[in-house]
Motif scaffolding. Structure first.
Motif, PDB file in Angstrom:
ATOM      1  N   ASN A  83       0.829  -1.209   0.000  1.00 36.84           N
ATOM      2  CA  ASN A  83       0.000   0.000   0.000  1.00 36.84           C
ATOM      3  C   ASN A  83       0.864   1.261   0.000  1.00 36.84           C
ATOM      4  OD1 ASN A  83      -2.321  -1.547   0.001  1.00 36.84           O
ATOM      5  ND2 ASN A  83      -2.695  -1.311   2.192  1.00 36.84           N
ATOM      6  N   ALA A  84       1.942   1.242   0.775  1.00 35.92           N
ATOM      7  CA  ALA A  84       2.824   2.407   0.845  1.00 35.92           C
ATOM      8  C   ALA A  84       3.495   2.670  -0.504  1.00 35.92           C
ATOM      9  CB  ALA A  84       3.869   2.215   1.935  1.00 35.92           C
ATOM     10  N   VAL A  85       3.911   1.613  -1.181  1.00 35.77           N
ATOM     11  CA  VAL A  85       4.535   1.789  -2.501  1.00 35.77           C
ATOM     12  C   VAL A  85       3.515   2.346  -3.486  1.00 35.77           C
ATOM     13  CG1 VAL A  85       5.563   0.569  -4.458  1.00 35.77           C
ATOM     14  CG2 VAL A  85       6.342   0.063  -2.133  1.00 35.77           C
ATOM     15  N   GLU A  86       2.286   1.846  -3.432  1.00 37.69           N
ATOM     16  CA  GLU A  86       1.232   2.367  -4.309  1.00 37.69           C
ATOM     17  C   GLU A  86       0.962   3.836  -4.023  1.00 37.69           C
ATOM     18  OE1 GLU A  86      -2.344   0.021  -4.137  1.00 37.69           O
ATOM     19  OE2 GLU A  86      -1.256  -1.831  -4.578  1.00 37.69           O
ATOM     20  N   GLN A  87       0.930   4.184  -2.733  1.00 35.13           N
ATOM     21  CA  GLN A  87       0.580   5.551  -2.339  1.00 35.13           C
ATOM     22  C   GLN A  87       1.727   6.539  -2.548  1.00 35.13           C
ATOM     23  OE1 GLN A  87      -1.018   5.791   1.614  1.00 35.13           O
ATOM     24  NE2 GLN A  87      -1.517   7.940   1.429  1.00 35.13           N
ATOM     25  N   TYR A  88       2.974   6.140  -2.173  1.00 36.32           N
ATOM     26  CA  TYR A  88       4.090   7.082  -2.160  1.00 36.32           C
ATOM     27  C   TYR A  88       5.174   6.783  -3.188  1.00 36.32           C
ATOM     28  CZ  TYR A  88       2.146   7.826   2.528  1.00 36.32           C
ATOM     29  OH  TYR A  88       1.318   8.057   3.585  1.00 36.32           O
ATOM     30  N   GLY A  89       5.150   5.609  -3.793  1.00 38.93           N
ATOM     31  CA  GLY A  89       6.274   5.186  -4.618  1.00 38.93           C
ATOM     32  C   GLY A  89       7.387   4.697  -3.700  1.00 38.93           C
ATOM     33  N   GLN A  90       8.574   4.529  -4.254  1.00 37.47           N
ATOM     34  CA  GLN A  90       9.719   4.115  -3.440  1.00 37.47           C
ATOM     35  C   GLN A  90      10.213   5.317  -2.637  1.00 37.47           C
ATOM     36  OE1 GLN A  90      10.966   1.100  -2.983  1.00 37.47           O
ATOM     37  NE2 GLN A  90       9.542   0.169  -4.416  1.00 37.47           N
ATOM     38  N   THR A  91      10.305   5.140  -1.332  1.00 41.50           N
ATOM     39  CA  THR A  91      10.764   6.243  -0.484  1.00 41.50           C
ATOM     40  C   THR A  91      12.257   6.173  -0.201  1.00 41.50           C
ATOM     41  OG1 THR A  91      10.123   4.993   1.494  1.00 41.50           O
ATOM     42  CG2 THR A  91       8.546   6.621   0.668  1.00 41.50           C
ATOM     43  N   ASN A  92      12.821   4.981  -0.147  1.00 44.03           N
ATOM     44  CA  ASN A  92      14.207   4.824   0.289  1.00 44.03           C
ATOM     45  C   ASN A  92      15.161   4.577  -0.872  1.00 44.03           C
ATOM     46  OD1 ASN A  92      13.433   5.022   2.988  1.00 44.03           O
ATOM     47  ND2 ASN A  92      12.924   2.863   3.045  1.00 44.03           N
ATOM     48  N   ALA A  93      16.206   5.379  -0.918  1.00 46.47           N
ATOM     49  CA  ALA A  93      17.275   5.162  -1.888  1.00 46.47           C
ATOM     50  C   ALA A  93      18.279   4.160  -1.342  1.00 46.47           C
ATOM     51  CB  ALA A  93      17.977   6.483  -2.201  1.00 46.47           C
ATOM     52  N   LYS A  94      18.428   4.129  -0.003  1.00 50.24           N
ATOM     53  CA  LYS A  94      19.427   3.269   0.620  1.00 50.24           C
ATOM     54  C   LYS A  94      19.039   3.012   2.068  1.00 50.24           C
ATOM     55  CE  LYS A  94      23.562   4.900   1.892  1.00 50.24           C
ATOM     56  NZ  LYS A  94      24.900   5.464   1.839  1.00 50.24           N
ATOM     57  N   ILE A  95      19.339   1.796   2.550  1.00 49.23           N
ATOM     58  CA  ILE A  95      19.155   1.446   3.958  1.00 49.23           C
ATOM     59  C   ILE A  95      20.463   0.835   4.444  1.00 49.23           C
ATOM     60  CG2 ILE A  95      17.920   0.007   5.630  1.00 49.23           C
ATOM     61  CD1 ILE A  95      15.519   0.030   3.716  1.00 49.23           C
ATOM     62  N   ALA A  96      20.955   1.328   5.579  1.00 46.44           N
ATOM     63  CA  ALA A  96      22.162   0.769   6.196  1.00 46.44           C
ATOM     64  C   ALA A  96      21.838   0.433   7.643  1.00 46.44           C
ATOM     65  CB  ALA A  96      23.302   1.773   6.133  1.00 46.44           C
TER      66      ALA A  96
END
Length: 109
Positions: A83-96
């Motif tokens: 649902n979040a991807v549908e609503q906002y698209g990809q939010t994170n470029a990178k996770i560490a």
């Protein structure tokens, strides 16, 4: 106690969407699965204002593995993520992430 330090670097303009997603969808699921957060911080001054840093507390790496895997396989999490991807698209470029062990003189034990 082991602390997990996670840093999410968002795409420009996506910080508020990430914060909303975490607060409304993910935090209730963490509570459900017994995942204990220590705190969340956004970068006010520093090299990248698109960073969200947060810390989780674990009794052991085994506890982390069990709870994190259960959380990630929860159908509610999978649906919330979709649902979040549908609503906002990809939010994170990178996770560490890093796993930290406090020193004997640390205020956090």
């Amino acid at each position: 106690m082991i602390y997990e330090l996670r840093v999410y670097t968002t795409f420009p303009g996506q910080m508020q969407n990430l914060l909303t997603k975490l607060e409304t969808s993910m935090l209730p699921l963490w509570k459900k699965h017994g995942i204990q957060q220590v705190g969340f911080w956004t970068t006010h001054i520093g090299p990248d204002a698109n960073e969200l840093t947060y810390m989780l507390a674990w009794e052991s790496l085994a506890e982390r593995e069990q709870k994190w895997n259960t959380y990630q396989s929860d159908p509610e999490f999978i649906k919330a993520k979709e649902n979040a991807v549908e609503q906002y698209g990809q939010t994170n470029a990178k996770i560490a992430n890093s796993f930290l062990v406090p020193t004997r003189f640390s205020a956090l034990q």
